[in-house]
Write an enzyme that holds these catalytic residues in place. Structure first.
Site, mmCIF file in Angstrom:
data_model
loop_
_atom_site.group_PDB
_atom_site.id
_atom_site.type_symbol
_atom_site.label_atom_id
_atom_site.label_comp_id
_atom_site.label_asym_id
_atom_site.label_seq_id
_atom_site.Cartn_x
_atom_site.Cartn_y
_atom_site.Cartn_z
ATOM 1 N N SER A 235 47.120 7.318 5.801
ATOM 2 C CA SER A 235 47.952 8.384 5.243
ATOM 3 C C SER A 235 48.491 9.262 6.355
ATOM 4 O O SER A 235 47.880 9.410 7.413
ATOM 5 C CB SER A 235 47.129 9.254 4.289
ATOM 6 O OG SER A 235 46.221 10.071 5.015
ATOM 7 N N ASP A 236 49.675 9.837 6.118
ATOM 8 C CA ASP A 236 50.036 10.994 6.926
ATOM 9 C C ASP A 236 48.997 12.066 6.626
ATOM 10 O O ASP A 236 48.352 12.059 5.568
ATOM 11 C CB ASP A 236 51.446 11.468 6.572
ATOM 12 C CG ASP A 236 52.035 12.355 7.655
ATOM 13 O OD1 ASP A 236 51.314 12.735 8.595
ATOM 14 O OD2 ASP A 236 53.235 12.689 7.562
ATOM 15 N N TRP A 237 48.810 12.974 7.555
ATOM 16 C CA TRP A 237 47.745 13.969 7.429
ATOM 17 C C TRP A 237 48.028 14.863 6.216
ATOM 18 O O TRP A 237 49.016 15.585 6.168
ATOM 19 C CB TRP A 237 47.641 14.772 8.716
ATOM 20 C CG TRP A 237 46.669 14.215 9.719
ATOM 21 C CD1 TRP A 237 45.660 14.901 10.327
ATOM 22 C CD2 TRP A 237 46.581 12.881 10.230
ATOM 23 N NE1 TRP A 237 44.953 14.083 11.181
ATOM 24 C CE2 TRP A 237 45.507 12.834 11.144
ATOM 25 C CE3 TRP A 237 47.307 11.718 10.010
ATOM 26 C CZ2 TRP A 237 45.138 11.683 11.820
ATOM 27 C CZ3 TRP A 237 46.956 10.563 10.686
ATOM 28 C CH2 TRP A 237 45.882 10.550 11.575
#
Length: 747
Positions: A235-237
């Protein structure tokens, strides 16, 4: 004590771990590391920001580039590398970043960013390569090859349609399927299928209402089933909202740590809401990242060599936009030089936010210009002209006085970090008004004026363009940019950059104007396929500088363009390239393809192949460029596949997307496409069908109330035949319906 990848032998089979440990593995342990399972010999792995340098934080963690990170070489960001049009350069940067990453204990470097530059005000355009998917994909694949070939995993991001910073954590993107495939997924597809990145990072935004992290069609149907991806999806953060739903969709690793995710996964498995095999598969992909874990004895990077690479790369990325009366390069006959602009003394060389690198050193443009001038015996005077945070009448007056004393003024102008960064979109295409005032005042005072532009995106040139003699678009060139700019200004290096994005005359002319950044939680990609130069060329809208534009100090001539089909849907183009000048240089051969064949709208031209060629003065070479199937194909949403219609295709050789030097045509057989007929098919589709059309026309001719069959097709051709059976006199008989249904059944 932290458990690291260097201290333990890792378990090889996730299925051997309890479900609780598997659940822990698919959630980050903290901001940057994966979970360790010491009892099973599973060590933590370190991820770090990139891609133009390693941002290995050594203190408090954050994703905005605010806290301290270990020193690393700051190479040119993607905004500059895109304008190099040189995949070998992108590969070499990837290799150098990998060496430094391994020395810092990093397993995966987060990059490259390969989102398309849909709009010039996107605040993160500095981290993306281009407005074109082919150029983006080729450069991104080369970077991944360099990085992973040197032992560090890549994370191709942000998958997908992350084309703005406004509401990026929740905006819903409304984009049609063909545009999604041809423009926004194409670079990811190339990189995944050609370079097998260790990880793909999902974006934070929604796609048609569903978060990318929970979009099974994107993460599994397309990425894994169609493209054959077997790596890890991270995931993106902060992009995960429902960890269990994201796992089902195909998201393997949630970052950063979420204190509740692992227990929710375990509970979902226990209740039967989540198949344990899904958790096992994702945990296995986390374990498999260990192949990129650095060793205990990584060599010390040669930072001097890396700085020299940063400088060499920077010089190849800058674009000479304008050069009236051969104002550049500067030389012994140039006379006195006035360097004007605080950005010459306080350089901006990278973007703001998560990719902010703590550079090992920085070449200051002013110092480098003074040094080159001194080597030639030229006097160089400096005037700040403006402050970074605003204008000053006294500073401007001093700059004008310096310009009056000089034979040539070099003005540094552009965007400050306060005006563009990850996290927000730019508010205007213009540079600050006080900088514009200085440029115009200096241009009025100096005999000749050169403007060096810095910043992470294109800017409005109109207020002062015609008043200056030369413009060098430097974008953001990394820590070696100051020396590179001086080398280019004094002709020690030949300019060879070409624009990877269009510079418009007005913001109102841009493709997404009116559809950026969206409203009420949704952004509509109303321009469809016509992104970037495709819009300007198809719509006939004038630009200030087109995609692919760039000047040099030598002259190249291309001739003898020929194109030959090499199969039903492929071709090869051949041309002769000659350096007609007296200096060595590099030229970018750009091939564009256009056609009216097929049933869909095609852009006037689309980049289909390119090559950057170095030639000495007077040298000539033959250049062959392959045109693969995809160069001629469109995505057929009814078939769910790529299609090449048979017909004639224009192959155009350009110095840019607008400056076309030669055109050749090639006739391709294309795909044999036989439409499947149904009662929903129109009368025209039935009448023109290559197998059943003639019989249908004969059957219809007896039921047309005296009208010629062609007239019936003209008047009612868009009507589905099933509707015609109900509405047209004489056609609704049982015999007609039985005939059509019998034909349908034979397909």
């Amino acid at each position: 004590m932290e458990t690291t990848a260097r201290s333990l032998k890792r378990v090889s089979n996730a299925a051997d771990l309890p479900v609780e440990d598997r659940a822990r593995l698919v959630v980050g342990a903290d901001f940057w590391t994966t979970a360790a399972v010491p009892d099973a010999g599973v060590a933590a792995l370190l991820l770090a920001d990139g891609p133009h340098g390693v941002r290995r934080q050594v203190g408090s963690a954050d994703h905005l580039g605010l806290n301290t990170s270990a020193p690393a070489t700051c190479f040119p960001p993607a905004v500059a590398v895109g304008s190099s049009w040189n995949p070998d350069l992108a590969r070499r940067i990837g290799q150098a970043v990998a060496v430094e990453a391994r020395a810092l204990g990093v397993t995966v470097v987060l990059g490259p960013g390969v989102n398309i530059k849909r709009h010039p005000l996107c605040g993160r355009n500095f981290e993306y390569y281009s407005e074109d998917p082919l150029l983006t994909g080729v450069l991104g694949a080369a970077h991944v090859d360099g990085l992973q070939g040197s032992g560090v995993g890549a994370s191709v991001k942000h998958f997908a349609v992350n084309n703005q910073e406004t509401e990026r954590m929740r905006i819903s993107v409304d984009v049609d399927p063909r545009t999604l495939r041809e423009i926004y997924l194409a670079a990811f597809e190339r990189i995944v299928t050609e370079s097998a990145p260790a990880t793909v990072m999902c974006s934070s935004n929604r796609i048609s209402g569903a978060y990318a992290s929970e979009n099974r069609w994107m993460l599994t149907s397309v990425l894994r089933d169609e493209w054959g991806y077997d790596g890890l999806v991270v995931s993106d953060w902060g992009a995960v909202h429902d960890r269990v739903a994201a796992l089902r969709a195909g998201l393997d690793l949630e970052m950063p740590h979420n204190p509740h995710s692992a227990e929710r996964i375990v509970a979902a498995v226990a209740s039967g809401d989540l198949d344990a095999a899904v958790v096992t598969a994702s945990a296995q992909r986390v374990l498999d990242l260990a192949r990129y874990a650095p060793s205990d004895e990584e060599p010390v990077p040669d930072l001097d060599a890396h700085h020299e690479l940063a400088r060499t790369a920077a010089a190849e990325c800058a674009v000479l936009l304008r050069n009236q009366s051969a104002t550049l390069p500067l030389g012994p006959a140039s006379g006195t030089v006035a360097v004007i602009g605080e950005l010459a003394r306080t350089p901006r060389y990278q973007g703001g936010g998560s990719s902010h690198v703590n550079a090992t050193r920085v070449d200051v443009p002013l110092d480098e210009v003074v040094s080159r001038g001194s080597d030639l015996g030229l006097a160089v005077e400096f005037s700040a002209g403006y402050a970074l945070d605003g204008g000053d009448d006294a500073l401007r007056a001093d700059a004008v006085a310096a310009a009056e004393r000089a034979d040539v003024a070099v003005v540094f102008a552009g965007l400050t970090e306060a005006e563009e960064s990850e996290g927000f979109d730019r508010r205007s295409l213009a540079i600050a008004a006080h900088q514009v005032d200085v440029v115009r005042a200096v241009a009025a005072a100096a005999p000749r004026t050169v403007v060096v532009l810095v910043g992470g995106g294109v800017v409005d040139l109109e207020p002062w363009h015609d008043e200056v003699d030369a413009i060098l678009e430097a974008f953001l060139l990394g820590q070696g940019g100051g020396a590179a700019i001086a080398d280019l200004l004094f002709g020690l290096v030949e300019p060879s950059g070409r624009l990877a994005e269009t510079i418009p005359r007005r913001l109102e002319d841009t493709p997404a104007f009116g559809n950026f950044p969206g409203e009420l939680g949704t952004v509509r990609y109303g321009e469809g396929l016509l992104v970037g130069y495709r819009w300007y060329e198809t719509r006939g809208i004038a630009t200030r500088y087109p995609f692919g534009h760039g000047l040099g100090y030598t002259q190249f001539e291309t001739s003898a363009l020929t194109v030959a089909a090499t199969g039903p849907d492929t071709a090869t183009a051949r041309m002769t390239l000659t350096n007609k000048g007296t200096r060595a240089g590099k030229h970018v051969a750009q091939l564009y393809v256009g056609s009216d064949s097929g049933p869909v709208l095609r852009p006037r031209r689309s980049l289909a192949a390119f090559d950057k060629i170095a030639l000495g003065p007077g040298e000539s070479t033959t250049v062959d460029l392959e045109l693969p199937r995809r160069a001629f194909a469109y995505y057929d949403v009814t078939r769910g596949d790529w299609v090449v219609p048979g017909g004639t295709y224009r192959v155009e050789l350009g110095r840019s997307s607008h400056d076309i030097e030669a055109v050749a045509e090639v006739l391709l057989d294309g795909d044999v496409l036989i439409e499947r007929l149904s009662l929903e098919s129109t009368i025209a589709e039935w009448a023109s069908h290559p197998v059943f059309g003639e019989a249908f026309r004969s059957a219809l001719s007896g039921n047309t109330v005296g009208l010629p069959i062609d007239k019936v097709v003209e008047l009612a051709g868009s009507m589905p035949v099933g509707k015609a059976l109900d509405m047209m006199p004489g056609t609704g008989s049982g015999d007609a319906r039985e005939y059509l249904e019998a034909v349908i059944a034979t397909q």
